[in-house]
Design an enzyme around this catalytic site. Sequence first.
Site: not given
Length: 325
Positions: A250, A112, A280
Amino acid sequence: MDNVVIAGVGKSIPSKVVTNDMLSQIVDTNDEWITSRTGIKQRHITTGENTSDIASKAALNALENANIDALDIDLIIVATCTPDMFTPATACIVQKNIGAKNAFAFDLSAACSGFIYGINVAKSMMKQNNIKKSLVIGAETLSKTLDWKDRSTCVLFGDGAGAAVLSLDQNEGIIDVICNSKGAKWENLTIGAKDINNPYVDEVSSINHYLQMNGGEIFKFATVTIVKLIKEILKKNNLILDDIDYIVPHQANERIIQFAAKKLDISMDKFYINIHEYGNTSAASIPIAISEMEEKNLLKRGNKIIAVGFGAGLTSGACLIEWTK
């Protein structure tokens, strides 16, 4: 021209939308459970496109936004933890797809945090080697790594890609980048690769090939890290939060962002959030968000942005950007 700016951004999102209610038909969950714990309402899932396909579309959109040709690109970095294959690099497939035959290309794996790592690597290479234009792409098809019977993970993730064109410039666009790793905690978020199976092993290893996550440990890591990195990059550059127009985190969990806002004593309005739409998307989440902000005309020349990421590895990173478009 020894500075690096973001000259263009783009994104590509699979058209298939999977809502929380749709997930409740295949796994024991419901919209209220997912939304209250994560902020996610839906995610986009590929119906056949692989990582290189959506990465290529995002790249082409970024090139159009920057008003440059693929032949002008000297370097392509694809940040991904879901490549098409072990080799060749997904970036090489993207190079072919978009016709960037003058570039060299490679992948980067930092989960990520991958897009921020990619920005850091590209910026350093450009300044040291006089590389004039680069493409940094965050792209993931996380749906191919999920156990769709595991409600603790399959509800969290989506597919997508975002890209940025970086260019050498007299203006200072990418002001600073911080990258960290905490490898001692690597076991808390994993996607297994191939088993060790050859004629010389006594027992074939048995690796879980699905995404596995210790949610509690990742949540604790993220909530501490996001606040620490924002404070660190501000201090390094003699800035305060009032100098920052947007924080682009993020998009992992809205509760993490709420925690950070409280700790930093700032309004949630300072954060750009789109997790409700995409879930996500790992390395793709930050460039998707920045591209979306550009599409909505939220970014004005001179705006200062902090992008901050955290994820498997455990990796983390923050990037201070002045918008120069």
